[in-house]
Design a protein around this motif. Sequence first.
Motif, PDB file in Angstrom:
ATOM      1  N   GLY A   1      -7.983  -5.296 -14.433  1.00  0.00           N
ATOM      2  CA  GLY A   1      -9.115  -5.149 -13.488  1.00  0.00           C
ATOM      3  C   GLY A   1      -9.466  -6.421 -12.439  1.00  0.00           C
ATOM      4  N   TRP A   2      -8.285  -7.387 -12.391  1.00  0.00           N
ATOM      5  CA  TRP A   2      -8.334  -8.410 -11.498  1.00  0.00           C
ATOM      6  C   TRP A   2      -8.060  -7.874 -10.058  1.00  0.00           C
ATOM      7  N   LEU A   3      -7.367  -6.915  -9.816  1.00  0.00           N
ATOM      8  CA  LEU A   3      -7.097  -6.460  -8.627  1.00  0.00           C
ATOM      9  C   LEU A   3      -7.658  -4.849  -8.442  1.00  0.00           C
ATOM     10  N   LEU A   4      -8.250  -4.601  -7.088  1.00  0.00           N
ATOM     11  CA  LEU A   4      -8.458  -3.003  -7.074  1.00  0.00           C
ATOM     12  C   LEU A   4      -7.628  -2.590  -5.819  1.00  0.00           C
ATOM     13  N   LEU A   5      -7.296  -1.440  -5.907  1.00  0.00           N
ATOM     14  CA  LEU A   5      -6.619  -0.707  -4.629  1.00  0.00           C
ATOM     15  C   LEU A   5      -7.362   0.463  -4.405  1.00  0.00           C
ATOM     16  N   PRO A   6      -7.302   0.776  -3.425  1.00  0.00           N
ATOM     17  CA  PRO A   6      -8.169   2.019  -2.655  1.00  0.00           C
ATOM     18  C   PRO A   6      -7.668   3.379  -3.696  1.00  0.00           C
ATOM     19  N   GLY A   7      -8.682   4.407  -3.879  1.00  0.00           N
ATOM     20  CA  GLY A   7      -8.658   5.109  -5.133  1.00  0.00           C
ATOM     21  C   GLY A   7      -7.373   6.279  -4.732  1.00  0.00           C
ATOM     22  N   ASP A   8      -7.036   6.179  -3.540  1.00  0.00           N
ATOM     23  CA  ASP A   8      -5.539   7.207  -3.272  1.00  0.00           C
ATOM     24  C   ASP A   8      -4.492   6.238  -2.946  1.00  0.00           C
ATOM     25  N   VAL A   9      -4.319   5.037  -3.598  1.00  0.00           N
ATOM     26  CA  VAL A   9      -3.235   4.179  -3.323  1.00  0.00           C
ATOM     27  C   VAL A   9      -2.685   3.543  -4.467  1.00  0.00           C
ATOM     28  N   THR A  10      -1.388   3.951  -4.658  1.00  0.00           N
ATOM     29  CA  THR A  10      -0.899   3.353  -6.060  1.00  0.00           C
ATOM     30  C   THR A  10      -0.422   2.124  -5.613  1.00  0.00           C
ATOM     31  N   ALA A  11       0.329   1.412  -6.727  1.00  0.00           N
ATOM     32  CA  ALA A  11       1.164   0.494  -6.622  1.00  0.00           C
ATOM     33  C   ALA A  11       2.341   0.627  -5.733  1.00  0.00           C
ATOM     34  N   ASP A  12       3.003   1.588  -5.977  1.00  0.00           N
ATOM     35  CA  ASP A  12       4.256   2.005  -5.366  1.00  0.00           C
ATOM     36  C   ASP A  12       3.740   2.394  -3.901  1.00  0.00           C
ATOM     37  N   ASP A  13       2.689   3.086  -3.491  1.00  0.00           N
ATOM     38  CA  ASP A  13       2.232   3.261  -2.140  1.00  0.00           C
ATOM     39  C   ASP A  13       1.968   1.764  -1.461  1.00  0.00           C
ATOM     40  N   ALA A  14       1.322   0.916  -2.059  1.00  0.00           N
ATOM     41  CA  ALA A  14       1.171  -0.667  -1.576  1.00  0.00           C
ATOM     42  C   ALA A  14       2.580  -1.124  -1.226  1.00  0.00           C
ATOM     43  N   LEU A  15       3.708  -1.089  -1.960  1.00  0.00           N
ATOM     44  CA  LEU A  15       4.787  -1.688  -1.521  1.00  0.00           C
ATOM     45  C   LEU A  15       5.656  -0.637  -0.681  1.00  0.00           C
ATOM     46  N   MET A  16       5.180   0.492  -0.177  1.00  0.00           N
ATOM     47  CA  MET A  16       5.663   1.089   0.957  1.00  0.00           C
ATOM     48  C   MET A  16       4.866   0.790   2.425  1.00  0.00           C
ATOM     49  N   SER A  17       3.761   0.251   2.169  1.00  0.00           N
ATOM     50  CA  SER A  17       3.127   0.122   3.535  1.00  0.00           C
ATOM     51  C   SER A  17       3.575  -0.832   4.340  1.00  0.00           C
ATOM     52  N   ARG A  18       3.275  -0.510   5.682  1.00  0.00           N
ATOM     53  CA  ARG A  18       4.010  -1.378   6.885  1.00  0.00           C
ATOM     54  C   ARG A  18       2.978  -2.036   7.482  1.00  0.00           C
ATOM     55  N   PRO A  19       3.647  -2.925   8.469  1.00  0.00           N
ATOM     56  CA  PRO A  19       2.596  -3.786   9.073  1.00  0.00           C
ATOM     57  C   PRO A  19       1.527  -3.207   9.971  1.00  0.00           C
ATOM     58  N   GLU A  20       1.630  -1.892  10.593  1.00  0.00           N
ATOM     59  CA  GLU A  20       0.565  -1.375  11.329  1.00  0.00           C
ATOM     60  C   GLU A  20      -0.109  -0.476  10.350  1.00  0.00           C
ATOM     61  N   GLU A  21       0.278  -0.208   9.444  1.00  0.00           N
ATOM     62  CA  GLU A  21      -0.874   0.130   8.246  1.00  0.00           C
ATOM     63  C   GLU A  21      -0.654  -0.529   7.003  1.00  0.00           C
ATOM     64  N   PRO A  22      -1.423  -1.732   6.851  1.00  0.00           N
ATOM     65  CA  PRO A  22      -1.126  -2.355   5.451  1.00  0.00           C
ATOM     66  C   PRO A  22      -2.055  -1.720   4.508  1.00  0.00           C
ATOM     67  N   ALA A  23      -1.922  -2.091   3.408  1.00  0.00           N
ATOM     68  CA  ALA A  23      -2.731  -1.523   2.324  1.00  0.00           C
ATOM     69  C   ALA A  23      -3.831  -2.799   1.913  1.00  0.00           C
ATOM     70  N   GLN A  24      -4.790  -2.279   1.984  1.00  0.00           N
ATOM     71  CA  GLN A  24      -6.149  -3.155   1.670  1.00  0.00           C
ATOM     72  C   GLN A  24      -6.402  -3.373   0.040  1.00  0.00           C
ATOM     73  N   VAL A  25      -6.352  -4.563  -0.366  1.00  0.00           N
ATOM     74  CA  VAL A  25      -6.641  -4.814  -1.823  1.00  0.00           C
ATOM     75  C   VAL A  25      -8.073  -5.685  -1.732  1.00  0.00           C
ATOM     76  N   THR A  26      -8.514  -5.511  -3.008  1.00  0.00           N
ATOM     77  CA  THR A  26      -9.834  -6.234  -3.285  1.00  0.00           C
ATOM     78  C   THR A  26      -9.570  -6.932  -4.452  1.00  0.00           C
ATOM     79  N   VAL A  27     -10.324  -8.153  -4.440  1.00  0.00           N
ATOM     80  CA  VAL A  27     -10.235  -8.944  -5.690  1.00  0.00           C
ATOM     81  C   VAL A  27     -11.698  -9.259  -6.057  1.00  0.00           C
ATOM     82  N   PRO A  28     -12.262  -8.290  -7.152  1.00  0.00           N
ATOM     83  CA  PRO A  28     -13.571  -8.259  -7.535  1.00  0.00           C
ATOM     84  C   PRO A  28     -14.464  -9.718  -7.513  1.00  0.00           C
ATOM     85  N   SER A  29     -13.802 -10.653  -8.173  1.00  0.00           N
ATOM     86  CA  SER A  29     -14.141 -12.060  -8.446  1.00  0.00           C
ATOM     87  C   SER A  29     -14.567 -12.725  -7.149  1.00  0.00           C
ATOM     88  N   LEU A  30     -13.804 -12.439  -6.147  1.00  0.00           N
ATOM     89  CA  LEU A  30     -14.223 -12.983  -4.815  1.00  0.00           C
ATOM     90  C   LEU A  30     -15.007 -12.219  -3.832  1.00  0.00           C
TER      91      LEU A  30
END
Length: 425
Positions: free
Chosen positions: A275-304
């Motif tokens: 629960g320290w990190l949140l990814l968008p609902g339709d994005v998995t960890a593998d999707d985040a690793l495939m993201s490119r500079p023109e379409e980066p993955a947005q991550v959320t840190v709830p404590s911040l």
Amino acid sequence: MGAGTGDRGELFVDGTGGGRTDGVAAGRTRRSAAGVGRAPAGGGAAVMFSDGVPSPSPSHSPAAASGAPAGSTGVPAEGTRSTALPRARTGPPRRGSRREKKSWPKIAQRIVPDDLQPEVLRLELTELGDAFRAYQRRPEPDLAVLAELHDRKARAFALWADVTDDASLREEADRAAAAARTTREMDANRRGVPVGGEGPVIERLLTRGQGVHARTMLEHVRVGSPLPGAEARLAVLMLTLRAARAGTGNVTGQDLGGWLQGDAERVLQELVDVGWLLLPGDVTADDALMSRPEEPAQVTVPSLLAGAPRPFFFGKVTRARLSGWAQKVVGDRKLRKKKAGAATRLLAVYTAAHSRPGGCLGGVGEDAGLALDEVAQFCGLRPEEVAEHAGLLTAAGWLEEEAATTDDRLRGRLAERALPLSGLL
């Protein structure tokens, strides 16, 4: 002589011979034939005297009463007097009441006299005033330039005081000299060099203030990492830097792979699971690793996020500078060449942030070096393992050879190539 109206509103005037209406009626007939005595077009009335001559209304000329344009014949109608209205007088335009003011050269709200001697002093004061005003218009401050201007002002005002025997000028010279010293100290602090120190000037990536923020960030990670391992702590550090201000940030697969190498997907998923990190609902960890500079993955840190208590207080420029600083350390070419793991790179970050301008780790005297247990906790190591990773940093040219762990402290010095990344304790 008297005037009055008849039964039908006709005007009559008493003449001197007693003739009344008969004379008026006869005069009316003559005037009608000549076009005189009619009511003006504007509805005004002309007063009739006993001699049969009308007195024109001030607002109407005889030409206007007859309906003919003024001056069309040049001859007044019979039985009328030509009365010309005076023309408006025109004169030369008035001169402006405000006189042009002479522009006197000034410096520090003081006028430089035209007859000030020696001439070189007057020219120097004039040029200095212009130079200070030009500096105020600069888009970015340059403390080295400002210090030199204060030095020149101190010398010029001291000479001015000698010439005029003015004590206030002497005080101004002393203030300028003090301002020059203070400005040089500020410039040295920003660049992380001793005041008046010898040797080449080192271009620092962080200012002293930004170094303080960097250590605050590292302490937040040391005590608040949700997972104990070095890989998770490295990911927490870098993601915290991305999301420090708003609680959200963008990352790419290249970022994650560079930080965590082969452990990226596992570590990212573990941070999501706790629960320290949140990814968008339709994005998995593998999707985040495939993201490119023109379409980066947005991550959320709830404590911040904005609603949570803020652990950091700095602007977006400082956040970007801190993120770039950490990226330079973690991605150091020689560390990559030595295949340094997450713990070794965390140790490089910690030693850089906690070094003085000359490169020495920690404070001075009895406080020299860094507390071994705190270093170990930040890096996800046991205290007895820190020496091994310090040796790896020495082999990579990050630390000088004398790095050692004694008396529960890590002592050493940054190598010359790492000095630009010092946190400037």
